[in-house]
Motif scaffolding. Structure first.
Motif, PDB file in Angstrom:
ATOM      1  N   HIS A  85       0.822  -1.212   0.000  1.00 52.48           N
ATOM      2  CA  HIS A  85       0.000   0.000   0.000  1.00 52.48           C
ATOM      3  C   HIS A  85       0.853   1.258   0.000  1.00 52.48           C
ATOM      4  CE1 HIS A  85       0.828  -0.519   4.319  1.00 52.48           C
ATOM      5  NE2 HIS A  85       0.710   0.808   4.395  1.00 52.48           N
ATOM      6  N   ALA A  86       0.198   2.365  -0.369  1.00 49.73           N
ATOM      7  CA  ALA A  86       0.780   3.694  -0.251  1.00 49.73           C
ATOM      8  C   ALA A  86      -0.263   4.578   0.414  1.00 49.73           C
ATOM      9  CB  ALA A  86       1.149   4.237  -1.640  1.00 49.73           C
ATOM     10  N   ILE A  87       0.189   5.668   1.012  1.00 49.30           N
ATOM     11  CA  ILE A  87      -0.732   6.581   1.691  1.00 49.30           C
ATOM     12  C   ILE A  87      -1.204   7.644   0.698  1.00 49.30           C
ATOM     13  CG2 ILE A  87      -0.989   8.260   3.560  1.00 49.30           C
ATOM     14  CD1 ILE A  87      -0.708   5.330   4.473  1.00 49.30           C
ATOM     15  N   GLY A  88      -2.527   7.824   0.639  1.00 52.17           N
ATOM     16  CA  GLY A  88      -3.114   8.750  -0.314  1.00 52.17           C
ATOM     17  C   GLY A  88      -2.963  10.199   0.099  1.00 52.17           C
ATOM     18  N   GLY A  89      -3.365  11.078  -0.824  1.00 52.72           N
ATOM     19  CA  GLY A  89      -3.284  12.519  -0.586  1.00 52.72           C
ATOM     20  C   GLY A  89      -4.661  13.123  -0.420  1.00 52.72           C
ATOM     21  N   ALA A  90      -4.712  14.452  -0.540  1.00 59.25           N
ATOM     22  CA  ALA A  90      -5.948  15.182  -0.269  1.00 59.25           C
ATOM     23  C   ALA A  90      -6.957  15.055  -1.412  1.00 59.25           C
ATOM     24  CB  ALA A  90      -5.632  16.655  -0.007  1.00 59.25           C
ATOM     25  N   THR A  91      -6.494  14.773  -2.607  1.00 56.45           N
ATOM     26  CA  THR A  91      -7.392  14.637  -3.759  1.00 56.45           C
ATOM     27  C   THR A  91      -7.158  13.275  -4.404  1.00 56.45           C
ATOM     28  OG1 THR A  91      -5.771  15.494  -5.305  1.00 56.45           O
ATOM     29  CG2 THR A  91      -7.244  17.113  -4.257  1.00 56.45           C
ATOM     30  N   ARG A  92      -8.093  12.884  -5.297  1.00 53.02           N
ATOM     31  CA  ARG A  92      -7.912  11.618  -6.003  1.00 53.02           C
ATOM     32  C   ARG A  92      -6.605  11.633  -6.789  1.00 53.02           C
ATOM     33  NH1 ARG A  92      -8.408   8.420 -10.348  1.00 53.02           N
ATOM     34  NH2 ARG A  92      -9.629   6.510 -10.136  1.00 53.02           N
ATOM     35  N   ALA A  93      -6.353  12.746  -7.494  1.00 58.21           N
ATOM     36  CA  ALA A  93      -5.138  12.822  -8.310  1.00 58.21           C
ATOM     37  C   ALA A  93      -3.893  12.691  -7.436  1.00 58.21           C
ATOM     38  CB  ALA A  93      -5.114  14.133  -9.097  1.00 58.21           C
ATOM     39  N   ALA A  94      -3.907  13.332  -6.263  1.00 58.24           N
ATOM     40  CA  ALA A  94      -2.743  13.253  -5.361  1.00 58.24           C
ATOM     41  C   ALA A  94      -2.555  11.823  -4.871  1.00 58.24           C
ATOM     42  CB  ALA A  94      -2.929  14.207  -4.181  1.00 58.24           C
ATOM     43  N   SER A  95      -3.660  11.123  -4.632  1.00 57.23           N
ATOM     44  CA  SER A  95      -3.566   9.728  -4.170  1.00 57.23           C
ATOM     45  C   SER A  95      -2.979   8.843  -5.253  1.00 57.23           C
ATOM     46  CB  SER A  95      -4.952   9.215  -3.771  1.00 57.23           C
ATOM     47  OG  SER A  95      -5.404   9.873  -2.613  1.00 57.23           O
ATOM     48  N   VAL A  96      -3.475   9.018  -6.487  1.00 58.90           N
ATOM     49  CA  VAL A  96      -2.952   8.206  -7.590  1.00 58.90           C
ATOM     50  C   VAL A  96      -1.464   8.497  -7.785  1.00 58.90           C
ATOM     51  CG1 VAL A  96      -3.074   7.786 -10.079  1.00 58.90           C
ATOM     52  CG2 VAL A  96      -5.191   8.002  -8.730  1.00 58.90           C
ATOM     53  N   ARG A  97      -1.126   9.763  -7.706  1.00 61.19           N
ATOM     54  CA  ARG A  97       0.281  10.132  -7.892  1.00 61.19           C
ATOM     55  C   ARG A  97       1.160   9.433  -6.849  1.00 61.19           C
ATOM     56  NH1 ARG A  97      -0.603  15.253  -8.552  1.00 61.19           N
ATOM     57  NH2 ARG A  97      -0.101  15.917  -6.441  1.00 61.19           N
ATOM     58  N   ALA A  98       0.700   9.388  -5.618  1.00 63.73           N
ATOM     59  CA  ALA A  98       1.466   8.709  -4.557  1.00 63.73           C
ATOM     60  C   ALA A  98       1.647   7.226  -4.887  1.00 63.73           C
ATOM     61  CB  ALA A  98       0.745   8.876  -3.220  1.00 63.73           C
ATOM     62  N   GLY A  99       0.590   6.631  -5.423  1.00 61.05           N
ATOM     63  CA  GLY A  99       0.689   5.219  -5.797  1.00 61.05           C
ATOM     64  C   GLY A  99       1.644   5.006  -6.950  1.00 61.05           C
ATOM     65  N   LEU A 100       1.572   5.878  -7.957  1.00 56.34           N
ATOM     66  CA  LEU A 100       2.469   5.758  -9.112  1.00 56.34           C
ATOM     67  C   LEU A 100       3.923   5.920  -8.684  1.00 56.34           C
ATOM     68  CD1 LEU A 100       0.416   7.868 -11.706  1.00 56.34           C
ATOM     69  CD2 LEU A 100       0.613   5.356 -11.619  1.00 56.34           C
ATOM     70  N   MET A 101       4.163   6.848  -7.767  1.00 56.55           N
ATOM     71  CA  MET A 101       5.538   7.043  -7.272  1.00 56.55           C
ATOM     72  C   MET A 101       6.042   5.774  -6.579  1.00 56.55           C
ATOM     73  SD  MET A 101       6.504  10.133  -8.119  1.00 56.55           S
ATOM     74  CE  MET A 101       7.763  10.721  -6.979  1.00 56.55           C
ATOM     75  N   ALA A 102       5.144   5.124  -5.850  1.00 54.04           N
ATOM     76  CA  ALA A 102       5.541   3.901  -5.131  1.00 54.04           C
ATOM     77  C   ALA A 102       5.859   2.769  -6.097  1.00 54.04           C
ATOM     78  CB  ALA A 102       4.429   3.480  -4.173  1.00 54.04           C
ATOM     79  N   LEU A 103       5.193   2.772  -7.259  1.00 55.39           N
ATOM     80  CA  LEU A 103       5.415   1.709  -8.251  1.00 55.39           C
ATOM     81  C   LEU A 103       6.609   1.987  -9.156  1.00 55.39           C
ATOM     82  CD1 LEU A 103       1.730   1.047  -9.428  1.00 55.39           C
ATOM     83  CD2 LEU A 103       3.158  -0.510  -8.065  1.00 55.39           C
ATOM     84  N   ARG A 104       7.103   3.225  -9.108  1.00 52.83           N
ATOM     85  CA  ARG A 104       8.052   3.710 -10.113  1.00 52.83           C
ATOM     86  C   ARG A 104       9.294   2.830 -10.235  1.00 52.83           C
ATOM     87  NH1 ARG A 104      10.337   9.614  -9.024  1.00 52.83           N
ATOM     88  NH2 ARG A 104      10.553   8.522  -7.044  1.00 52.83           N
ATOM     89  N   ASP A 105       9.825   2.389  -9.116  1.00 55.93           N
ATOM     90  CA  ASP A 105      11.094   1.649  -9.146  1.00 55.93           C
ATOM     91  C   ASP A 105      10.902   0.142  -8.987  1.00 55.93           C
ATOM     92  OD1 ASP A 105      12.544   4.038  -9.426  1.00 55.93           O
ATOM     93  OD2 ASP A 105      12.341   4.395  -7.256  1.00 55.93           O
ATOM     94  N   GLN A 106       9.737  -0.350  -9.355  1.00 52.05           N
ATOM     95  CA  GLN A 106       9.456  -1.782  -9.139  1.00 52.05           C
ATOM     96  C   GLN A 106       9.396  -2.577 -10.445  1.00 52.05           C
ATOM     97  OE1 GLN A 106       6.389  -2.692  -6.284  1.00 52.05           O
ATOM     98  NE2 GLN A 106       6.692  -0.778  -5.184  1.00 52.05           N
TER      99      GLN A 106
END
Ligand code: MG
Length: 376
Positions: free
Chosen positions: A67-88
């Motif tokens: 999991h990743a921790i989401g942000g204040a908006t949907r876009a911010a949450s998705v961005r957090a998830g994409l960042m977590a997947l970036r190096d995998q």
């Protein structure tokens, strides 16, 4: 080609009612998000899953869920998830609403396949209703539905492309396709499905439950009974008295057909038989109207949520002639069972003068029925 799914579950949506955000609420035996996770876990082309959650909800995730921790908006949450997947080592990412638990394997496959050709792909559903343009509550015109579809998820992208779009875009986009298109990505629509609904309002839970757990609980039962003839002037068959030069022997009114049908219902329920529920040794059933037994059996079915689908009763005898009474018999059974007469069949045959029915020593009956569960 490594495919990840990013489940967006950080929302605090309360329109669906209930004490928890909708993705954590129960839908039948498991929670909305558990259905969603299972849909992707079972898909052979999906290699890994990451869930973006609100910080307060981490403990609600199944143990071991990445999991990743989401942000204040949907876009911010998705961005957090994409960042977590970036190096995998992920090549393609499917971004999916946790509140769409009914997504089909076909839709997931179609989105993944379309990414062979374009940067992005997502399911859309044609709009069948007319679209009205409103000014307050006044209809001022119609919108062209031929160039419009309803957007669904999963929305799939090449990971580097959608990550770059998210880093360049702002947080106002309603979904990832909107953001991707605004950033110049090519996004193709694949066929969505009406069943891939997003749980939004309280009534959506029942719809999703019907889709995920179709009520196909149908039971079949059969029953067989024989009563012998004795002296008398009538027989009672399916609750109808028929003049005859003999009577049937039995502890109750000896309604052989109603006994067979009663046993069919008990049989469908795997609930014993008429002799267990109404022991012949019990004097209170002497001469009883056999409708008592049938009402008991159907009552036990209804108590467990079953309704009678249909019943088919066959009488085996040389005499009396059943045909002239068959529709009255079906009507009487329907009345006792409180169903439509069209759900009940009563018919007869002889045994070609063979055996005990052929020798007119008694009457045999067999019955079948279906019970259909009416859902929780
Ligand atoms: Mg009997």
């Amino acid at each position: 080609m490594r495919v990840a799914v990013l489940i967006v579950a950080a929302g605090r949506g309360t329109r669906a009612g209930g004490p928890l955000p909708k993705q954590w609420q129960h839908l039948g035996p498991k929670r909305v998000i558990d259905w969603t996770l299972a849909a992707f876990a079972q898909h052979p082309q999906v290699d890994q899953t990451l869930v973006v959650v609100h910080p307060d909800d981490v403990a609600l995730l199944p143990a071991g869920t990445d999991h990743a921790i989401g942000g204040a908006t949907r876009a911010a949450s998705v961005r957090a998830g994409l960042m977590a997947l970036r190096d995998q080592g992920v090549d393609r990412v499917l971004i999916h609403d946790a509140a769409r638990p009914c997504v089909s394997a076909q839709i997931i496959s179609d989105v993944i396949s379309a990414l062979d050709h374009v940067d992005g792909a997502a399911p859309g559903v044609a709009i069948t209703d007319a679209l009205w343009v409103l000014d307050d509550d006044q209809i001022t015109g119609t919108a062209d539905r031929s160039t419009t579809v309803r957007a669904q998820t999963p929305q799939g992208f090449a990971l580097p492309a959608i990550l770059a779009a998210h880093q360049a875009g702002d947080d106002s986009a309603a979904d990832d396709v909107e953001l991707a298109v605004a950033q110049g990505l090519s996004v193709r629509m694949v066929p969505g499905h009406a069943d891939n609904l997003k749980i939004t309002r309280p009534e959506d839970f029942a719809r999703a439950s019907d889709i995920l757990e179709p009520q196909m609980d149908i039971r079949v039962g059969n029953g067989f009974d024989v009563h012998s003839f004795t002296d008398g002037d009538h027989v009672t068959l399916c609750g109808v008295q028929i003049p005859h030069h003999k009577a049937l022997t039995g502890h109750s009114d000896a309604d052989v057909a109603m006994h067979a049908l009663t046993d069919a219902i008990y049989g469908a329920l795997a609930d014993g038989d008429i002799g267990q529920h109404f022991p012949p040794s019990d004097p209170q059933w002497k001469g009883a109207d056999s409708a008592v037994f049938l009402i008991h059996a159907i009552g036990r079915a209804r108590a467990r949520g079953y309704a009678l689908g249909n019943a088919d009763v066959t009488l085996i005898c040389e005499a009396p002639k059943i045909g002239p009474h068959a529709s009255a018999m079906a009507a009487r059974l329907a009345d006792i069972l409180q169903v439509d007469p069209g759900q009940i069949s009563v018919k007869a045959t002889t045994s070609e003068r063979l055996g005990f029915t052929g020798r007119e020593e008694g009457i045999a009956s067999l019955a079948s029925c279906t019970l259909i569960h009416k859902g929780a």
